[in-house]
Design an enzyme around this catalytic site. Structure first.
Site, PDB file in Angstrom:
ATOM      1  N   LYS A  53       4.434  14.033  -1.130  1.00  0.00           N
ATOM      2  CA  LYS A  53       4.948  12.968  -0.237  1.00  0.00           C
ATOM      3  C   LYS A  53       5.345  11.725  -0.943  1.00  0.00           C
ATOM      4  O   LYS A  53       6.382  11.081  -1.012  1.00  0.00           O
ATOM      5  CB  LYS A  53       3.985  12.537   1.103  1.00  0.00           C
ATOM      6  CG  LYS A  53       4.029  13.808   2.026  1.00  0.00           C
ATOM      7  CD  LYS A  53       2.823  13.646   2.982  1.00  0.00           C
ATOM      8  CE  LYS A  53       2.740  14.651   3.877  1.00  0.00           C
ATOM      9  NZ  LYS A  53       1.660  14.950   4.886  1.00  0.00           N
ATOM     10  N   GLN A  97      -2.765  11.096   6.668  1.00  0.00           N
ATOM     11  CA  GLN A  97      -2.986  12.269   6.316  1.00  0.00           C
ATOM     12  C   GLN A  97      -4.249  12.875   7.116  1.00  0.00           C
ATOM     13  O   GLN A  97      -5.337  12.565   6.963  1.00  0.00           O
ATOM     14  CB  GLN A  97      -3.262  12.260   4.976  1.00  0.00           C
ATOM     15  CG  GLN A  97      -3.282  13.793   4.298  1.00  0.00           C
ATOM     16  CD  GLN A  97      -1.967  14.608   4.614  1.00  0.00           C
ATOM     17  OE1 GLN A  97      -0.995  14.054   4.157  1.00  0.00           O
ATOM     18  NE2 GLN A  97      -2.166  15.947   5.128  1.00  0.00           N
ATOM     19  N   ASP A 120       5.248  10.898  11.535  1.00  0.00           N
ATOM     20  CA  ASP A 120       4.807  12.507  11.575  1.00  0.00           C
ATOM     21  C   ASP A 120       5.161  12.953  13.143  1.00  0.00           C
ATOM     22  O   ASP A 120       5.077  14.150  13.456  1.00  0.00           O
ATOM     23  CB  ASP A 120       3.137  12.587  11.561  1.00  0.00           C
ATOM     24  CG  ASP A 120       3.014  13.042  10.322  1.00  0.00           C
ATOM     25  OD1 ASP A 120       3.883  13.801   9.495  1.00  0.00           O
ATOM     26  OD2 ASP A 120       1.743  12.870   9.805  1.00  0.00           O
TER      27      ASP A 120
END
Ligand code: NDP
Length: 281
Positions: A53, A97, A120
């Protein structure tokens, strides 16, 4: 007609190049998109995801703020960091994460992220917006990547029978929602579904998000179907494979995504898209 092998690597690269150009323009206007990436603990797979990422941010020109915290970080400490990042102007997107260590309540953490920075698209606010058909905000990354793969392959969704196998919050449910918003006629299947084979066989577009190697076999696939394979499974020989038996299904299909190189690369590309969106929202 020859089967179209949908090239997720190429399509995701196209998206990243489009974003790179967009970010160059934004920077001329004084806007620099920023993403905070938080990793708690030492999960090796998570480390790889986070590093990919950050690399994508660098390529596109998004500023990344990295927080690598020890396994024993408390829930309170993590909540405090997110609270600060919610208020930091330079940070437009916050990504935590997953999975988090067991002593931290994932839901509590996801709820603490400002929905306008939830790149997200896991916050119930954003999930709800998708459910009511408001698609101008963030889109969930893997599901939105699937829709892009289909559209950029010039495949029509409207009016098609779409079958999604899997009902997780990350893939199955949101991809079903997006297919519905694109006017597909959608059926969602799961482990308690009866006559799974017959239902799959009716699909014009079949999305497999199960997590079982080669689960969808050729006898479950209609001639000329579009097959989208979300699964990532590691075989004993170390190779990756999807949920669809690629070798035996590909000749029946009109189009199919490979694993690796299909849906996988799209997830990060769509995350980057959300980060750029966050900077201009
Ligand atoms: P989950 O384990 O959360 O969900 C799996 C789903 O498959 C469940 O809804 C389950 O049903 C269903 N299922 C399991 N067994 C059967 C069966 N025998 N028949 C029908 N349905 C069944 O997985 P995820 O959705 O998180 O992930 C699915 C796959 O996609 C995994 O391989 C994962 O690694 C991959 N993935 C890939 C991503 C990418 O970027 N390419 C991103 C996210 C995931 P039930 O609900 O009844 O238990």
């Amino acid at each position: 007609m020859e089967t179209l092998i949908i090239d997720g690597k190429k399509i995701s690269q196209d998206i990243k190049d489009e974003l790179k150009a967009e970010v160059e323009d934004l920077k001329k206007k004084g806007i620099e998109p920023g993403l905070a990436v938080i990793l708690v603990g030492n999960n090796p797979a998570s480390k790889v995801y986070v590093s990919n990422k950050k690399k994508a941010c660098e390529y596109i020109g998004i500023r990344s703020f990295s927080y690598e915290l020890p396994e024993e970080t408390s829930e309170e400490e993590l909540l405090k960091l997110i609270k600060d990042l919610n208020q930091t102007k330079e940070v437009h997107g916050i990504l935590v994460q997953l999975p988090l260590p067991k002593h931290i309540d994932e839901n509590k953490i996801l709820l603490s992220i400002d929905p306008s920075k939830d790149v997200d698209c896991f916050h119930p606010y954003n999930v709800g917006m998708i459910s009511i058909g408001e698609l101008n905000g963030f889109l969930p990354c893997t599901p939105a990547g699937i829709i892009e793969l289909i559209k950029r392959s010039q495949i029509e969704i409207e009016g098609k029978k779409c079958v999604v196998v899997g009902r997780s919050n990350i893939v199955g449910k949101p991809v079903a929602n997006l297919l519905l918003r694109n006017n597909g006629t959608v059926t969602i299947c799961h482990s308690r579904t009866k006559n799974l084979k017959e239902i799959c066989k009716e699909a014009d577009i079949l999305v497999a998000a199960i997590g079982k190697a080669n689960f969808i076999t050729a006898d479950m696939v209609k001639d000329g179907a579009v097959l989208i394979d979300v699964g990532i499974n590691r075989l004993e020989n170390g190779k990756l494979c999807g949920d669809i038996d690629f070798e035996n299904c590909k000749d029946k299909a009109m189009a199919i995504t490979p694993v690796p190189g299909g849906v996988g690369p799209m997830t990060i590309a769509m995350l980057m898209k959300n980060c750029v969106k966050a900077a201009i929202m």
